[in-house]
Scaffold this motif. Structure first.
Motif, short mmCIF file in Angstrom:
data_model
loop_
_atom_site.label_atom_id
_atom_site.label_comp_id
_atom_site.label_asym_id
_atom_site.label_seq_id
_atom_site.Cartn_x
_atom_site.Cartn_y
_atom_site.Cartn_z
N THR A 1 0.81 -1.22 0.00
CA THR A 1 0.00 0.00 0.00
C THR A 1 0.85 1.27 0.00
O THR A 1 1.81 1.40 0.75
CB THR A 1 -0.93 0.02 1.22
N ASN B 1 -4.86 4.46 3.71
CA ASN B 1 -5.89 4.06 2.75
C ASN B 1 -7.21 3.83 3.49
O ASN B 1 -7.22 3.34 4.61
CB ASN B 1 -5.46 2.78 2.02
N PHE C 1 -4.69 0.40 -7.67
CA PHE C 1 -4.01 -0.54 -6.77
C PHE C 1 -3.72 -1.85 -7.48
O PHE C 1 -4.62 -2.44 -8.10
CB PHE C 1 -4.93 -0.79 -5.56
#
Length: 658
Positions: free
Chosen positions: A334, A351, A495
């Motif tokens: 992430t 996030n 992502f």
């Protein structure tokens, strides 16, 4: 709120499903549910209790909370909502913790206040406590993005303590005198008080190593999440060039190489070494020797992974004067560096949630694999891709509204102590939406390789023209996210999904619909994000070259790794060359997989076949613990903790020649 899911014809049907869920959990008959998370022991009492709550929460969100088009997209096996059990109550995902602030000012766990530490031993103990306190306010990872910088002041505090003690002990000076700012770099103090200074250095080094060992042991034993789950912790380090910061880095690496109590490889924290030209990448740079030590540690323990601060995606926000602007990651991959509202740094945000698209099914519907057409229907593919990206985004926005409406007191430690930047300024009854806008909402994807195979008959590792089409597909998705960021004035990012529990879910459903399509739906899993398939024979260098450009597109995070043939511990030079090559190709985040097996009979660690080469015990007689990387992190034994799809992927992994 969405209406009840229309699939059910009666309330009895809904009740029957809930009862079945419970029965499967009690009987441990559905291992895919119980092993959805490799770091959760779903077959334990607490794990089953957790699963009861989790599975009902998913069921509730599915039938009473989520927008109907999103529910339908899930049923169509095209969109997946991650951490669905947290949807209805508005929990957020992951965060970079401002350890510098919390250690400097002290904090309150809710049960009592904690003073700022006066030694590195206490500081590292408090790091573990902060990690543990924060994980209760969210469902995802907790990370330190610059732990070497954050802890260096407490190494100094320990050094000052020992230096003054040494002055008395060796009768070299007045321990109460004003010597100015005392640090380990004070060569003048070293010359004037050599014995006291030497004593202070040795004691500080010893304490820092003990503190690092304590931190790593704590983070591997804090089973504070339900099911005996260890908090998902990550620590990033590597760029602090003060003597104190260098000692923090060196001690963490040394403690990791020593292993746990019986020499086992630590599973947590995920460790990431931050690589930066001018700091630690060339001989003569201040932290180059620490980079070499990090490579040695990774060859022995699989950690640390390597973050590339010089990759263009990361360098654009880098301020040499502010380590909080250095790229770091949550561990699995992430990334939350940029912020359209100006907080282009890491600590104090994270996030919020992400949804993932099944590219393979779209490829099957519009490609040549089903034999319904001679050439791929690219126009139809992109039209449907954008349609489902709209649905995935609408789900994220709907969930964001639920998250934003939550009161500060709901996330407790995170807001009260300012772990999420600005939270300490809110009253308990205030809503958190104005702060959460600094976080990211991400659209992920899985199975690019199988999608290309379904569309064109080859994946992007097999054909240059298909590779261009694959790159353009992900570029299209990134452009969509950028446009929607402008439209909604939010941080909407792309992502490269760390597909763990998801890896087999899409596949199982698609196989039921389409059968076993060769090269597409003939395995138990879809390939992770944009990766070249693990079963495809390719050199390490070529795999790195092909995957590297995708990192620049995935601004919510991505990882690449290769599988090393043989024992990494026996060829450290080759190991180092692979890392350096990946960094030179602008891979943003990189790691090397290699097998680490451990005999429970004699403790031998290395590569073990059917029997231990040390004690000759058979695998049938003693347990061989086989440590493998699942996405970006490790889990204790892939044979007992990985779900069936991930176990199949591990079995299929080919070694990459160097």
């Amino acid at each position: 709120m969405a209406m009840m899911n229309p699939v059910y014809t009666s309330r009895q049907d809904m009740l029957d499903e809930v009862i079945t869920l419970g029965e499967e959990i009690v009987a441990s008959s559905n291992l895919e549910v119980l092993r959805e998370n490799a770091n959760l022991n779903g077959e334990s009492f607490s794990g089953k209790m957790s699963k009861f709550g989790s599975e009902y929460a998913k069921w509730y969100a599915n039938h009473f909370v989520m927008p109907k088009p999103l529910v339908q997209a899930i049923q169509d096996n095209i969109v997946y909502v991650h951490d669905l059990d947290q949807y209805a109550i508005g929990t957020t995902n992951c965060i970079f913790i401002p350890f510098d602030k919390l250690l400097r000012e002290g904090f309150n766990t809710g049960n009592g206040s904690v003073r700022p530490p006066n030694s590195i031993m206490t500081a590292m103990a408090l790091v573990a406590i902060i990690f543990q306190s924060q994980q209760n306010a969210q469902y995802g990872g907790v990370s330190a993005n610059k732990l070497d910088h954050d802890l260096a002041p407490y190494v100094t505090k320990s050094f000052v303590k020992y230096f003054r003690k040494g002055l008395d002990y060796f009768e070299e000076g007045d321990s109460a005198a004003d010597y100015g700012l005392i640090t380990m770099a004070r060569s003048d103090l070293q010359a004037q008080y050599p014995r006291a200074f030497k004593y202070a250095v040795k004691e500080t080094e010893s304490e820092t190593l003990q503190a690092a060992e304590s931190l790593i042991h704590n983070l591997n034993t804090m089973s504070s999440r339900a099911g005996g789950q260890i908090p998902f912790t990550s620590i990033n380090y590597g760029t602090c060039t003060s003597i104190e910061g260098q000692l923090v880095i060196s001690s963490l690496l040394a403690a990791t190489m020593r292993g746990l109590g019986s020499g086992e490889t630590p599973i947590f924290p995920i460790q990431i070494f931050k690589c930066k030209q001018g700091v630690n990448q060339q001989p003569g740079e201040p932290n180059y020797e620490l980079f070499l030590k990090a490579a040695e540690c990774s060859a022995k323990r699989l950690y640390p992974n390597f973050a590339n601060l010089d990759a263009p995606l990361n360098l654009m926000y880098y301020d040499p004067a502010n380590p909080d602007t250095e790229f770091a990651t949550m561990g699995c991959r992430t990334r939350v560096l940029s912020d359209r509202f100006g907080r282009n740094h890491l600590s104090g945000k994270g996030n919020l949630s992400f949804n993932t698209l099944n590219l393979v099914k779209l490829g099957l519907e519009h490609g040549i694999a089903l034999g319904l057409r001679q050439t791929a229907d690219e126009q139809g593919f992109y039209r449907e891709l954008e349609h489902y990206m709209d649905i995935a985004l609408d789900g994220l926005l709907h969930r964001f509204r639920i998250q934003s409406s939550q009161k500060a007191k709901a996330s407790d430690f995170m807001m009260r102590e300012g772990v999420w930047e600005g939270g300490e300024q809110l009253n308990p009854e205030d809503t958190v939406g104005e702060l959460l806008k600094h976080g990211s909402l991400s659209i992920g994807f899985i199975g690019l390789a199988e999608c290309m195979k379904a569309m064109y008959g080859k994946h992007h590792g097999e054909d240059a023209d298909v590779y261009k089409k694959a790159y353009n597909l992900i570029a299209f998705m990134r452009d969509y996210c950028d446009r929607q960021s402008e439209r909604h004035n939010l941080n909407i990012t792309l992502f490269a999904t760390p597909a763990e529990g998801l890896s087999g879910k899409f596949t199982k459903r698609d196989r039921a619909d389409y059968g076993e399509i060769p090269g597409v739906v003939d395995r138990e899993y879809y390939t992770n994000s944009f990766h070249i398939p693990v079963y495809y024979n390719i050199s390490a260098a070529k795999k790195i070259e092909l995957e590297a450009p995708f990192h620049g597109l995935c601004n919510a995070g991505a990882i690449s790794y290769i599988e090393l043939n043989g024992s990494a511990r026996s060829n450290p030079a080759a190991f180092l060359r692979i890392i350096q090559y990946a960094l030179s190709q602008q891979v943003s985040y990189f790691s090397i997989n290699h097998p680490i097996d451990r005999c429970s009979g004699c403790g031998y660690e290395g590569i073990i076949g059917a029997s231990c080469p040390s004690c000759n015990a058979s695998e049938q007689d003693v347990h061989i613990r086989r440590l493998r990387r699942v996405t970006g992190y490790l889990t204790g034994d892939f044979q007992t903790r990985f779900n069936a799809a991930k176990q199949a992927e591990v079995r299929d992994r080919l070694k990459h020649s160097t």
